[in-house]
Design an enzyme around this catalytic site. Structure first.
Site, mmCIF file in Angstrom:
data_model
loop_
_atom_site.group_PDB
_atom_site.id
_atom_site.type_symbol
_atom_site.label_atom_id
_atom_site.label_comp_id
_atom_site.label_asym_id
_atom_site.label_seq_id
_atom_site.Cartn_x
_atom_site.Cartn_y
_atom_site.Cartn_z
ATOM 1 N N ASN A 118 97.019 -7.853 28.067
ATOM 2 C CA ASN A 118 97.952 -8.562 29.426
ATOM 3 C C ASN A 118 98.788 -9.191 28.494
ATOM 4 O OD1 ASN A 118 100.221 -9.246 31.137
ATOM 5 N ND2 ASN A 118 98.529 -8.419 32.334
ATOM 6 N N HIS A 178 102.385 -12.892 29.195
ATOM 7 C CA HIS A 178 102.572 -14.491 28.974
ATOM 8 C C HIS A 178 103.482 -14.377 27.689
ATOM 9 C CE1 HIS A 178 102.090 -14.595 33.091
ATOM 10 N NE2 HIS A 178 100.930 -14.628 33.136
ATOM 11 N N HIS A 220 103.835 -5.935 32.909
ATOM 12 C CA HIS A 220 103.496 -5.836 34.304
ATOM 13 C C HIS A 220 105.371 -5.531 34.018
ATOM 14 C CE1 HIS A 220 103.412 -7.248 38.841
ATOM 15 N NE2 HIS A 220 104.309 -6.228 38.554
ATOM 16 N N ARG A 232 107.774 -6.341 36.618
ATOM 17 C CA ARG A 232 108.076 -6.953 37.915
ATOM 18 C C ARG A 232 109.388 -6.503 38.336
ATOM 19 N NH1 ARG A 232 105.235 -10.141 40.911
ATOM 20 N NH2 ARG A 232 103.455 -10.703 40.184
ATOM 21 N N ARG A 251 110.601 -11.205 35.698
ATOM 22 C CA ARG A 251 110.551 -12.866 35.228
ATOM 23 C C ARG A 251 109.704 -13.051 33.882
ATOM 24 N NH1 ARG A 251 105.528 -14.486 39.608
ATOM 25 N NH2 ARG A 251 107.434 -13.552 40.724
ATOM 26 N N GLU A 290 101.690 -2.071 34.745
ATOM 27 C CA GLU A 290 101.182 -2.249 36.076
ATOM 28 C C GLU A 290 102.621 -2.353 36.487
ATOM 29 O OE1 GLU A 290 99.906 -6.040 36.128
ATOM 30 O OE2 GLU A 290 98.042 -5.864 34.926
ATOM 31 N N THR A 299 101.440 -14.929 40.601
ATOM 32 C CA THR A 299 100.707 -13.952 39.495
ATOM 33 C C THR A 299 100.161 -13.450 41.183
ATOM 34 O OG1 THR A 299 98.938 -13.341 38.463
ATOM 35 C CG2 THR A 299 98.488 -15.210 39.824
ATOM 36 N N THR A 300 99.627 -11.673 40.807
ATOM 37 C CA THR A 300 98.995 -10.858 41.569
ATOM 38 C C THR A 300 97.877 -11.421 42.214
ATOM 39 O OG1 THR A 300 99.724 -9.569 39.658
ATOM 40 C CG2 THR A 300 98.624 -8.574 42.135
ATOM 41 N N GLU A 346 91.120 -1.028 39.594
ATOM 42 C CA GLU A 346 90.256 -1.920 39.014
ATOM 43 C C GLU A 346 90.445 -2.934 39.895
ATOM 44 O OE1 GLU A 346 93.553 -3.442 36.026
ATOM 45 O OE2 GLU A 346 93.311 -5.308 35.908
ATOM 46 N N HIS A 372 91.727 -10.358 36.229
ATOM 47 C CA HIS A 372 92.584 -11.384 36.633
ATOM 48 C C HIS A 372 91.890 -12.627 36.388
ATOM 49 C CE1 HIS A 372 96.343 -11.789 38.497
ATOM 50 N NE2 HIS A 372 95.334 -13.154 38.195
HETATM 51 N N1 PXP Z 1 94.695 -6.677 35.422
HETATM 52 C C1 PXP Z 1 95.720 -6.918 36.911
HETATM 53 C C2 PXP Z 1 96.398 -5.608 37.351
HETATM 54 C C3 PXP Z 1 96.982 -7.836 36.839
HETATM 55 O O1 PXP Z 1 98.112 -8.247 37.394
HETATM 56 C C4 PXP Z 1 96.640 -8.879 36.221
HETATM 57 C C5 PXP Z 1 97.906 -10.506 35.865
HETATM 58 O O2 PXP Z 1 99.365 -9.656 35.371
HETATM 59 C C6 PXP Z 1 95.054 -8.916 35.145
HETATM 60 C C7 PXP Z 1 94.449 -7.882 35.355
HETATM 61 C C8 PXP Z 1 95.542 -10.029 33.792
HETATM 62 O O3 PXP Z 1 94.975 -11.101 34.559
HETATM 63 P P1 PXP Z 1 94.994 -12.435 33.230
HETATM 64 O O4 PXP Z 1 96.594 -12.995 33.161
HETATM 65 O O5 PXP Z 1 94.943 -13.669 34.797
HETATM 66 O O6 PXP Z 1 94.402 -12.544 32.587
#
Ligand code: PXP
Length: 243
Positions: free
Chosen positions: A10, A13, A46, A48, A52, A73, A103-104, A154, A193
């Site tokens: 992902n 960030h 993602h 959003r 952001r 996402e 965050t989610t 997931e 996550h």
């Molecule tokens: N999976 C989903 C569906 C998420 O929303 C996120 C966070 O955006 C992640 C995985 C990845 O989480 P992390 O950034 O904490 O590794």
């Protein structure tokens, strides 16, 4: 031979850091290439509602240039559905989204929102986009995903990542049981996550789990070691745990 446990990196960030100053650096698309080079099987981003981190332009560029699958996402909204249908990424993961959250923070209520979600699962699936629902590792949510006809779920590993000791062991069991229930019903289980070098192994060892999506830790670690090294180490830890 296809991998039995895929790593989706992902890159949200990387965009967070870029957006802190505006401009183009660091570019999440460049990060996606670096992650692929280091062993990522897919890229997750993602988009959003408030943009952001990842922007529409990032999605345009990822779709045009990325050679590994993109997992978009998205919240279950008409705006995001239009974007997904326009781009047709390999996969779309429907997540709950609140403007005020950092965050989610939790999974979807797939059971309580059946009617709303059914429309999105159907429209995305009809466009050949592999739909995943981001849910808590809870049998009621897996059964709701089954009723919705989602091919993938997931599991939110945030609670697992944030508790310790016996509570973590309990949460790991919940995830393993939910993954077994999903797989038994023909749903492909993924997880993500809050996963880090220190906590990924027990999740990676759950045999039914086919994909982990990991972002924040890998991007943070990249500050110290570089993104390639951070992704390669995660990949190695996952492979080792899976045996
Ligand atoms: N999976 C989903 C569906 C998420 O929303 C996120 C966070 O955006 C992640 C995985 C990845 O989480 P992390 O950034 O904490 O590794």
């Amino acid at each position: 031979m296809p991998r039995t446990l895929r790593l989706g990196v992902n890159i949200d960030h990387v965009a967070t850091i870029r957006n802190a100053r505006g401009g183009e650096h660091p570019d999440p698309v460049r990060a996606a290439f670096a992650a692929a080079e280091a062993g990522a099987d897919g890229i997750t981003a993602h988009l959003r509602e408030d943009r952001r981190h990842i922007t529409d332009d990032d999605i345009d560029r990822l779709m045009a240039r990325l050679e590994i699958p993109l997992n978009l996402e998205m919240a279950a909204t008409e705006e995001m559905l239009d974007i997904a249908l326009r781009h047709r990424p390999h996969a779309a993961c429907i997540v709950p989204e609140k403007r005020e959250e950092r965050t989610t923070e939790g999974g979807l209520d797939a059971a309580g929102q059946h009617n709303q979600l059914a429309y999105f699962v159907e429209r995305l699936g009809a466009a050949n986009i592999r739909v995943s629902l981001f849910i808590e590792p809870d049998p009621a949510q897996v059964e709701a995903a089954l009723r919705l006809g989602a091919p993938v779920v997931e599991f939110h590993t945030g609670r697992y990542a944030h508790v310790e000791g016996e509570a973590r062991a309990d949460e790991l069991k919940r995830i393993a049981d939910a993954a077994a229930l999903a797989a038994k019903n023909g749903i492909e289980p993924h997880a993500g996550h809050g996963l880090t070098f220190d906590n990924v192994a027990p999740i990676a060892a759950i045999p039914q789990i086919a994909e982990l999506n990991i972002g924040h830790f890998l991007v943070g670690e990249a500050i110290f070691t570089g993104l390639e090294a951070s992704v390669a180490r995660m990949r190695a830890l996952m492979d080792e745990a899976r045996g």
